[in-house]
Design a protein around this motif. Structure first.
Motif, PDB file in Angstrom:
ATOM      1  N   TYR A  19       0.313  -0.934  -0.007  1.00 58.29           N
ATOM      2  CA  TYR A  19       0.290  -0.331   0.223  1.00 58.29           C
ATOM      3  C   TYR A  19       1.031   1.372  -0.322  1.00 58.29           C
ATOM      4  N   VAL A  20       1.752   1.184  -1.119  1.00 57.30           N
ATOM      5  CA  VAL A  20       2.693   2.314  -0.997  1.00 57.30           C
ATOM      6  C   VAL A  20       2.917   2.676  -2.542  1.00 57.30           C
ATOM      7  N   SER A  21       2.864   3.793  -3.323  1.00 53.62           N
ATOM      8  CA  SER A  21       3.666   3.743  -4.339  1.00 53.62           C
ATOM      9  C   SER A  21       4.578   3.200  -5.137  1.00 53.62           C
ATOM     10  N   GLN A  22       5.150   3.210  -6.194  1.00 56.15           N
ATOM     11  CA  GLN A  22       5.545   2.681  -6.989  1.00 56.15           C
ATOM     12  C   GLN A  22       7.438   3.084  -6.347  1.00 56.15           C
ATOM     13  N   PRO A  23       6.959   4.671  -7.116  1.00 52.70           N
ATOM     14  CA  PRO A  23       8.449   5.564  -7.047  1.00 52.70           C
ATOM     15  C   PRO A  23       8.992   5.215  -5.497  1.00 52.70           C
ATOM     16  N   ALA A  24       8.016   6.002  -4.518  1.00 50.51           N
ATOM     17  CA  ALA A  24       8.746   5.826  -3.181  1.00 50.51           C
ATOM     18  C   ALA A  24       9.298   4.316  -2.836  1.00 50.51           C
ATOM     19  N   LEU A  25       8.485   2.850  -3.096  1.00 52.06           N
ATOM     20  CA  LEU A  25       8.668   1.887  -2.875  1.00 52.06           C
ATOM     21  C   LEU A  25      10.399   1.882  -3.871  1.00 52.06           C
ATOM     22  N   SER A  26      10.301   2.370  -4.338  1.00 46.89           N
ATOM     23  CA  SER A  26      12.171   2.196  -5.677  1.00 46.89           C
ATOM     24  C   SER A  26      12.739   3.311  -4.980  1.00 46.89           C
ATOM     25  N   LYS A  27      12.142   4.016  -4.928  1.00 44.35           N
ATOM     26  CA  LYS A  27      13.109   5.092  -3.857  1.00 44.35           C
ATOM     27  C   LYS A  27      13.965   4.353  -2.680  1.00 44.35           C
ATOM     28  N   GLN A  28      13.046   4.278  -1.579  1.00 40.99           N
ATOM     29  CA  GLN A  28      13.184   3.375  -0.493  1.00 40.99           C
ATOM     30  C   GLN A  28      14.212   2.368  -0.725  1.00 40.99           C
ATOM     31  N   VAL A  29      14.426   1.302  -1.907  1.00 36.73           N
ATOM     32  CA  VAL A  29      14.385   0.417  -1.853  1.00 36.73           C
ATOM     33  C   VAL A  29      16.468   0.814  -2.464  1.00 36.73           C
ATOM     34  N   ARG A  30      16.449   1.525  -3.196  1.00 32.32           N
ATOM     35  CA  ARG A  30      17.731   2.350  -3.893  1.00 32.32           C
ATOM     36  C   ARG A  30      18.104   3.198  -2.360  1.00 32.32           C
ATOM     37  N   ALA A  31      17.305   3.679  -1.322  1.00 27.72           N
ATOM     38  CA  ALA A  31      18.126   4.280  -0.379  1.00 27.72           C
ATOM     39  C   ALA A  31      18.196   3.103   0.346  1.00 27.72           C
ATOM     40  N   LEU A  32      17.629   2.058   1.005  1.00 26.87           N
ATOM     41  CA  LEU A  32      18.801   0.627   1.319  1.00 26.87           C
ATOM     42  C   LEU A  32      19.656   0.294   0.373  1.00 26.87           C
ATOM     43  N   GLU A  33      20.052   0.405  -0.605  1.00 26.36           N
ATOM     44  CA  GLU A  33      21.450  -0.008  -1.517  1.00 26.36           C
ATOM     45  C   GLU A  33      22.621   0.807  -1.254  1.00 26.36           C
ATOM     46  N   ARG A  34      21.941   1.774  -1.382  1.00 24.19           N
ATOM     47  CA  ARG A  34      23.399   2.583  -0.415  1.00 24.19           C
ATOM     48  C   ARG A  34      23.197   2.563   0.108  1.00 24.19           C
ATOM     49  N   GLN A  35      22.992   2.705   1.749  1.00 24.78           N
ATOM     50  CA  GLN A  35      23.409   2.594   3.331  1.00 24.78           C
ATOM     51  C   GLN A  35      24.313   1.392   3.275  1.00 24.78           C
ATOM     52  N   LEU A  36      23.614   0.179   2.690  1.00 29.86           N
ATOM     53  CA  LEU A  36      24.268  -1.532   2.770  1.00 29.86           C
ATOM     54  C   LEU A  36      25.813  -1.394   1.713  1.00 29.86           C
ATOM     55  N   GLY A  37      25.516  -0.493   0.414  1.00 27.37           N
ATOM     56  CA  GLY A  37      26.688  -0.540  -0.254  1.00 27.37           C
ATOM     57  C   GLY A  37      27.265  -1.358  -0.901  1.00 27.37           C
ATOM     58  N   VAL A  38      25.272  -1.911  -1.977  1.00 26.40           N
ATOM     59  CA  VAL A  38      25.456  -2.680  -2.307  1.00 26.40           C
ATOM     60  C   VAL A  38      24.221  -3.080  -3.304  1.00 26.40           C
ATOM     61  N   GLU A  39      24.563  -3.625  -4.346  1.00 24.54           N
ATOM     62  CA  GLU A  39      23.343  -3.615  -5.133  1.00 24.54           C
ATOM     63  C   GLU A  39      22.539  -5.247  -4.464  1.00 24.54           C
ATOM     64  N   LEU A  40      20.934  -4.873  -4.159  1.00 28.50           N
ATOM     65  CA  LEU A  40      20.346  -5.626  -4.611  1.00 28.50           C
ATOM     66  C   LEU A  40      19.777  -6.772  -5.301  1.00 28.50           C
ATOM     67  N   PHE A  41      18.978  -5.786  -6.314  1.00 26.37           N
ATOM     68  CA  PHE A  41      17.878  -6.330  -7.135  1.00 26.37           C
ATOM     69  C   PHE A  41      19.162  -6.179  -7.977  1.00 26.37           C
ATOM     70  N   ARG A  42      18.661  -6.444  -9.925  1.00 28.13           N
ATOM     71  CA  ARG A  42      19.270  -6.823 -10.565  1.00 28.13           C
ATOM     72  C   ARG A  42      17.974  -6.377 -11.437  1.00 28.13           C
ATOM     73  N   ARG A  43      18.166  -4.812 -12.406  1.00 25.15           N
ATOM     74  CA  ARG A  43      16.810  -4.205 -12.747  1.00 25.15           C
ATOM     75  C   ARG A  43      17.552  -4.444 -14.222  1.00 25.15           C
ATOM     76  N   ASP A  44      16.716  -4.933 -15.344  1.00 27.99           N
ATOM     77  CA  ASP A  44      17.074  -4.524 -16.913  1.00 27.99           C
ATOM     78  C   ASP A  44      15.526  -4.982 -17.365  1.00 27.99           C
ATOM     79  N   ARG A  45      15.550  -5.143 -18.614  1.00 23.16           N
ATOM     80  CA  ARG A  45      14.181  -4.707 -19.509  1.00 23.16           C
ATOM     81  C   ARG A  45      13.066  -6.963 -19.287  1.00 23.16           C
TER      82      ARG A  45
END
Length: 299
Positions: free
Chosen positions: A32-58
């Motif tokens: 029950y959150v917006s998709q942009p807000a979720l993407s932003k939060q996940v990227r913030a988590l990745e920055r905090q941890l210093g790793v990429e958690l998901f591979r996003r492509d077409r």
């Protein structure tokens, strides 16, 4: 991989939803959150941890090696927290009541509290205010044990409810609006007006307050999105749009600069107390019984 100390449970909950759905839009709907807000939060988590958690492509979304490594630990942390919260609630006999706005309606909430605490003197009641972006007011993610909500609920088969109030839907307008001079309106009179809409994460409830289900094929112009009472009032006063409102909620927005009018052509609203189906805890049952009894006593 060393996890920083300021990663929050919400971050892990967001990560887990995306990891299980492997789809940001479906994960956002589940949370029950917006998709942009979720993407932003996940990227913030990745920055905090210093790793990429998901591979996003077409081709879609996939867990990276780091994401795979984190997944079982995230589940373990969230499961442990849920168990701890349940144990604490059981020990303290706590019942969490979720809501987006105060029920009002002839002093319903204090009357229910009084009747409930008389029957359960050792229980503690906690009221949790939730944004309109979550139409279940905390039930879906377990943050609330019972909740005052509007029908229709998303995933309605997951819940049981007792009706608190069935009320006409009125239209709220800025007092200077040309239609405000009329004593009553037809819904057709509103066809060209911009509407205030709930966030998209509200799902079927957004459509309901736009009356889309009752007027198939109708197109609606959204003037602004609103996620709370204050936002609604400010948007109305600013002339950003009009909105439908339950009769029992009119005191919350009928302040200076806003009026409400009866509107023909829309069905009544139903306001309910809901809880998760199969939840037979005595406090849940006791609060539902108190709510039903108070509703009968106040008519």
């Amino acid at each position: 991989m060393a996890m920083t100390t300021d990663v929050h449970l919400r971050d892990l909950r967001y990560f887990l939803a995306v990891a299980e759905e492997l789809h940001f839009t479906r994960a956002a709907e589940r949370l029950y959150v917006s998709q942009p807000a979720l993407s932003k939060q996940v990227r913030a988590l990745e920055r905090q941890l210093g790793v990429e958690l998901f591979r996003r492509d077409r081709h879609g979304v996939a867990l990276t090696g780091a994401g795979e490594a984190l997944l079982p630990y995230a589940r373990r942390v969230l499961d442990a927290w849920a168990e701890g919260a349940t144990a604490l609630a059981t020990r303290r006999s706590t019942l969490v009541v979720g809501m987006s706005t105060s029920p009002g309606r002839g002093g319903l909430l204090p009357a229910v509290r009084s009747r409930f605490t008389a029957a359960h003197p050792d229980a503690e009641l906690q009221v949790r205010q939730v944004s309109w972006s979550d139409p279940t007011a905390g039930l879906a993610d377990g943050d609330a044990d019972v909740a005052f909500v509007w029908l229709p609920l998303p995933d309605a088969e997951r819940y049981t409810w007792t009706v608190v109030a069935e009320e006409p839907r009125l239209v709220a307008l800025p007092e200077g609006h040309p239609l405000a001079d009329r004593a009553e309106l037809d819904f057709a009179d509103l066809a060209d007006e911009p509407f205030l809409a709930l966030p998209r994460s509200a799902g079927p409830l957004r459509d309901y307050w736009l009356a889309l289900d009752e007027h198939p094929g109708r197109t609606v112009r959204v003037g602004a999105e609103i996620a709370g009472t204050e936002e609604t009032y400010e948007a109305l006063v600013a002339g950003l749009g009009i909105c439908l409102v339950a009769a029992g909620n009119t005191p919350l927005i009928s302040l200076g600069g806003v009026v409400t009018r009866p509107v023909r052509g829309v069905s009544p609203s139903r306001y309910v107390l809901a809880w998760r189906k199969g939840d037979r805890r005595p406090l849940v049952r006791g609060y539902a019984e108190a709510c039903a009894a108070v509703r009968l006593s106040i008519g």
